[in-house]
Scaffold this motif. Structure first.
Motif, PDB file in Angstrom:
ATOM      1  N   HIS A 324       4.129   5.607  -9.107  1.00 25.67           N
ATOM      2  CA  HIS A 324       2.899   6.177  -8.577  1.00 25.67           C
ATOM      3  C   HIS A 324       1.832   5.105  -8.359  1.00 25.67           C
ATOM      4  N   ALA A 325       1.827   4.072  -9.185  1.00 32.78           N
ATOM      5  CA  ALA A 325       0.887   2.971  -8.957  1.00 32.78           C
ATOM      6  C   ALA A 325       1.166   2.302  -7.615  1.00 32.78           C
ATOM      7  N   VAL A 326       2.447   2.106  -7.291  1.00 27.41           N
ATOM      8  CA  VAL A 326       2.804   1.518  -5.996  1.00 27.41           C
ATOM      9  C   VAL A 326       2.389   2.445  -4.858  1.00 27.41           C
ATOM     10  N   LEU A 327       2.707   3.725  -4.972  1.00 26.03           N
ATOM     11  CA  LEU A 327       2.357   4.669  -3.914  1.00 26.03           C
ATOM     12  C   LEU A 327       0.850   4.740  -3.699  1.00 26.03           C
ATOM     13  N   GLN A 328       0.088   4.828  -4.785  1.00 26.53           N
ATOM     14  CA  GLN A 328      -1.357   4.974  -4.659  1.00 26.53           C
ATOM     15  C   GLN A 328      -2.020   3.735  -4.070  1.00 26.53           C
ATOM     16  N   SER A 329      -1.428   2.570  -4.289  1.00 28.71           N
ATOM     17  CA  SER A 329      -2.028   1.344  -3.769  1.00 28.71           C
ATOM     18  C   SER A 329      -1.539   1.007  -2.363  1.00 28.71           C
ATOM     19  N   ARG A 330      -0.483   1.672  -1.883  1.00 33.13           N
ATOM     20  CA  ARG A 330       0.074   1.377  -0.564  1.00 33.13           C
ATOM     21  C   ARG A 330      -0.240   2.449   0.473  1.00 33.13           C
ATOM     22  N   ILE A 331      -0.889   3.520   0.075  1.00 29.61           N
ATOM     23  CA  ILE A 331      -1.210   4.616   0.987  1.00 29.61           C
ATOM     24  C   ILE A 331      -2.710   4.621   1.257  1.00 29.61           C
ATOM     25  N   GLU A 332      -3.081   4.824   2.512  1.00 29.06           N
ATOM     26  CA  GLU A 332      -4.493   4.876   2.883  1.00 29.06           C
ATOM     27  C   GLU A 332      -5.199   6.008   2.135  1.00 29.06           C
ATOM     28  N   PRO A 333      -6.420   5.770   1.591  1.00 31.07           N
ATOM     29  CA  PRO A 333      -7.124   6.812   0.819  1.00 31.07           C
ATOM     30  C   PRO A 333      -7.316   8.116   1.583  1.00 31.07           C
ATOM     31  N   ALA A 334      -7.556   8.041   2.903  1.00 31.16           N
ATOM     32  CA  ALA A 334      -7.835   9.261   3.669  1.00 31.16           C
ATOM     33  C   ALA A 334      -6.625  10.158   3.810  1.00 31.16           C
ATOM     34  N   GLY A 337      -3.915  12.428  -0.218  1.00 36.25           N
ATOM     35  CA  GLY A 337      -3.601  13.773  -0.668  1.00 36.25           C
ATOM     36  C   GLY A 337      -2.357  14.315   0.009  1.00 36.25           C
ATOM     37  N   ARG A 338      -2.285  14.164   1.352  1.00 36.21           N
ATOM     38  CA  ARG A 338      -1.128  14.671   2.081  1.00 36.21           C
ATOM     39  C   ARG A 338       0.144  13.920   1.685  1.00 36.21           C
ATOM     40  N   ALA A 339       0.037  12.619   1.506  1.00 34.59           N
ATOM     41  CA  ALA A 339       1.221  11.836   1.134  1.00 34.59           C
ATOM     42  C   ALA A 339       1.701  12.197  -0.267  1.00 34.59           C
ATOM     43  N   MET A 340       0.777  12.301  -1.225  1.00 37.20           N
ATOM     44  CA  MET A 340       1.188  12.620  -2.586  1.00 37.20           C
ATOM     45  C   MET A 340       1.675  14.063  -2.701  1.00 37.20           C
ATOM     46  N   GLY A 341       1.111  14.976  -1.891  1.00 35.59           N
ATOM     47  CA  GLY A 341       1.626  16.337  -1.858  1.00 35.59           C
ATOM     48  C   GLY A 341       3.070  16.372  -1.379  1.00 35.59           C
ATOM     49  N   LEU A 413      17.801  -3.347  -2.766  1.00 37.51           N
ATOM     50  CA  LEU A 413      17.121  -3.117  -1.493  1.00 37.51           C
ATOM     51  C   LEU A 413      15.956  -4.092  -1.303  1.00 37.51           C
ATOM     52  N   PRO A 414      16.030  -4.985  -0.314  1.00 43.42           N
ATOM     53  CA  PRO A 414      14.934  -5.947  -0.090  1.00 43.42           C
ATOM     54  C   PRO A 414      13.609  -5.267   0.232  1.00 43.42           C
ATOM     55  N   ALA A 415      13.642  -4.149   0.978  1.00 43.17           N
ATOM     56  CA  ALA A 415      12.391  -3.474   1.348  1.00 43.17           C
ATOM     57  C   ALA A 415      11.629  -3.005   0.124  1.00 43.17           C
ATOM     58  N   LEU A 416      12.355  -2.578  -0.914  1.00 40.24           N
ATOM     59  CA  LEU A 416      11.690  -2.153  -2.143  1.00 40.24           C
ATOM     60  C   LEU A 416      11.124  -3.341  -2.907  1.00 40.24           C
ATOM     61  N   ARG A 417      11.864  -4.422  -2.939  1.00 45.33           N
ATOM     62  CA  ARG A 417      11.346  -5.607  -3.631  1.00 45.33           C
ATOM     63  C   ARG A 417      10.074  -6.105  -2.965  1.00 45.33           C
ATOM     64  N   ARG A 418       9.991  -5.958  -1.643  1.00 43.99           N
ATOM     65  CA  ARG A 418       8.791  -6.416  -0.934  1.00 43.99           C
ATOM     66  C   ARG A 418       7.562  -5.569  -1.257  1.00 43.99           C
ATOM     67  N   LEU A 419       7.775  -4.363  -1.780  1.00 46.71           N
ATOM     68  CA  LEU A 419       6.635  -3.541  -2.164  1.00 46.71           C
ATOM     69  C   LEU A 419       5.858  -4.142  -3.330  1.00 46.71           C
ATOM     70  N   ASP A 420       6.496  -5.036  -4.068  1.00 47.35           N
ATOM     71  CA  ASP A 420       5.788  -5.697  -5.164  1.00 47.35           C
ATOM     72  C   ASP A 420       4.801  -6.742  -4.655  1.00 47.35           C
ATOM     73  N   ARG A 421       4.806  -6.989  -3.343  1.00 52.71           N
ATOM     74  CA  ARG A 421       3.830  -7.900  -2.747  1.00 52.71           C
ATOM     75  C   ARG A 421       2.715  -7.083  -2.120  1.00 52.71           C
ATOM     76  N   ARG A 422       1.636  -7.739  -1.826  1.00 48.64           N
ATOM     77  CA  ARG A 422       0.463  -7.058  -1.260  1.00 48.64           C
ATOM     78  C   ARG A 422       0.796  -6.534   0.130  1.00 48.64           C
ATOM     79  N   PRO A 423       0.580  -5.221   0.437  1.00 57.08           N
ATOM     80  CA  PRO A 423       0.978  -4.664   1.720  1.00 57.08           C
ATOM     81  C   PRO A 423      -0.010  -4.940   2.843  1.00 57.08           C
ATOM     82  N   VAL A 424       0.460  -4.766   4.079  1.00 60.03           N
ATOM     83  CA  VAL A 424      -0.400  -4.816   5.251  1.00 60.03           C
ATOM     84  C   VAL A 424      -0.817  -3.386   5.566  1.00 60.03           C
ATOM     85  N   PRO A 425      -2.129  -3.075   5.684  1.00 60.20           N
ATOM     86  CA  PRO A 425      -2.547  -1.691   5.918  1.00 60.20           C
ATOM     87  C   PRO A 425      -1.920  -1.100   7.168  1.00 60.20           C
ATOM     88  N   VAL A 426      -1.618   0.180   7.101  1.00 56.04           N
ATOM     89  CA  VAL A 426      -1.075   0.923   8.238  1.00 56.04           C
ATOM     90  C   VAL A 426      -2.084   1.987   8.635  1.00 56.04           C
TER      91      VAL A 426
END
Length: 429
Positions: A324-334, A337-341, A413-426
């Motif tokens: 959840h720490a990864v999800l909350q820091s990688r998802i836009e605040p606006a 709610g929809r993403a976590m739902g 999975l390399p894509a998951l390992r890359r989540l441990d790095r700082r993301p680029v906003p989407v």
């Protein structure tokens, strides 16, 4: 200052969770004692679970469109009213099983709105480096729910069902007062409030679209769903496993030990915050959880099963806290709610599937095959033993191996390992 606000909200929410878990326990006892039917008991449990699963995407839309504190207040009041109605029916000696099921459905649906708003506000109150700690503390309520039978049985004997319901309403009043009185910044309550909103039906899929737009997040959600499935299988089978070789008194002690393990995991995660590389930490503790699940199987030993249950449940707050720490820091605040739902719905949907699959397979397929002279007595019986309840032990062994496989896939999975790095906003969908 925002950290202090989160601490106050967390304390109030934890207190309310204690009251709710006690009410859930005593009502479950009443249903089983009144009907003597495991099926009716299971249906009441599912009635509290399924509405929450279905409400997840709707909760996300509401949480992102409206004042999040107001959403929590309204839904918490609805849940409290359903509890008060149950209390009135108890007082009038008119309580029926369908009343309990309806109240459970209302509370389950309202609970997902509360949880989604809570999770959406957390990363706006807590710095990213402390999100692991915050999510670990949030899982303490789950540990309390598992340990509720010990306190609930005492309160049931002393105060009766009505007294437990009154205590639940008192804890709700304290939590609601804190929610009303704590001043929260506008950007926490309604981030990006001025943004145009799409039609509601299109908005229901915004959380899923946002998750799919980020490399690694769909795999992370899939891993959480698999972990929830494994947890559900263990959760529905561990009590029958214990009762296959021990009595109710031993069951109570071992359930308390399991709850203590989860409480300890939440406290450790709250103090530690998890490793710096959250995906690596999630993978390691998921694998450790698989090992503890396997350890339920070798022998019908209360000591072994108690230690294994406590160890497995210790890993739960760490796995979920990191994810959840990864999800909350990688998802836009606006769109949080929809993403976590959406995450809640996908993850929670695995729980009834686990319940419905595990018990019949253990009872009707594997238990008979592992009786003396059974089809698996000379093969799988060498691993888990032969006799009453050993089919359940074999399911738990396979469940642990499944968790180890999920952890291995995560690590590969390399894509998951890359989540441990700082993301680029989407951009928000």
């Amino acid at each position: 200052m925002n950290v202090l606000r989160f601490a106050l909200l967390w304390t109030a929410s934890l207190l309310s969770s204690v009251g709710s878990s006690l009410t859930t326990f005593v009502l479950g006892v009443w249903v089983y004692q009144s009907t003597g039917s495991p099926t009716e008991f299971a249906l009441v449990v599912l009635s509290g679970m399924l509405p929450g699963i279905l409400a997840g995407p709707f909760a996300g839309v509401v949480v992102d469109r409206f004042d999040r504190r107001l959403v929590m207040i309204v839904t918490d009041c609805l849940a409290a009213l359903s509890t008060a109605a149950v209390g009135a029916l108890i007082w009038a000696q008119a309580l029926a099983v369908w009343h309990v099921a309806l109240a459970a459905a209302i509370s389950g649906a309202c609970g997902v709105f509360h949880l989604t708003a809570y999770q959406a506000m957390t990363p706006l109150l807590i710095p990213e480096r402390h999100l692991g700690r915050a999510n670990g503390l949030m899982h303490l309520s789950s540990g309390i729910q598992i340990a509720a039978p010990v306190l609930g049985a005492t309160l049931l004997a002393v105060a009766g069902m009505g007294g437990v319901v009154v205590l639940d309403l008192v804890t709700f009043g304290v939590a609601m007062s804190a929610l009303v009185l704590i001043r929260l910044p506008a950007e926490v309550l309604r981030p990006n409030a001025a943004a145009a909103r799409p039609a509601v039906l299109r908005d229901l899929g915004a959380g899923l679209r946002h998750l799919r737009a980020r490399a690694g997040l769909p795999s992370l959600v899939a891993a959480l769903t698999g972990f929830n499935f494994a947890f559900a299988v263990a959760g529905v089978l561990v009590q029958p496993l214990i009762l296959s070789f021990a009595g109710p008194g031993v069951l109570g002690v071992l359930m308390f030990a399991g709850g203590a393990g989860m409480l300890a995991g939440g406290l450790v995660m709250g103090a530690w915050g998890g490793p710096r590389r959250k995906i690596g930490g999630m993978t390691a503790f998921m694998a450790l959880g698989g090992v503890f699940l396997v350890l339920h199987a070798p022998a019908p030993s209360p000591l072994l099963v108690g230690a294994a249950a406590a160890g497995f449940l210790f890993t739960l707050p760490v796995v979920n806290g990191c994810a959840h720490a990864v999800l909350q820091s990688r998802i836009e605040p606006a769109v949080l709610g929809r993403a976590m739902g959406t995450v809640h719905t996908l993850g929670s949907a695995a729980v009834p599937v686990g319940y419905l699959l595990a018990a019949p397979v253990a009872e009707h397929l594997l238990n008979p095959a592992l009786l003396p002279g059974g089809a698996l007595a000379g093969s799988a019986g060498l691993l888990v033993g032969v006799g009453e309840g050993r089919g359940i032990a074999l399911v738990l062994l396979l469940d642990g191996l499944l968790l180890l496989v999920i952890a291995a896939v995560l690590a590969a999975l390399p894509a998951l390992r890359r989540l441990d790095r700082r993301p680029v906003p989407v951009p928000v969908a």
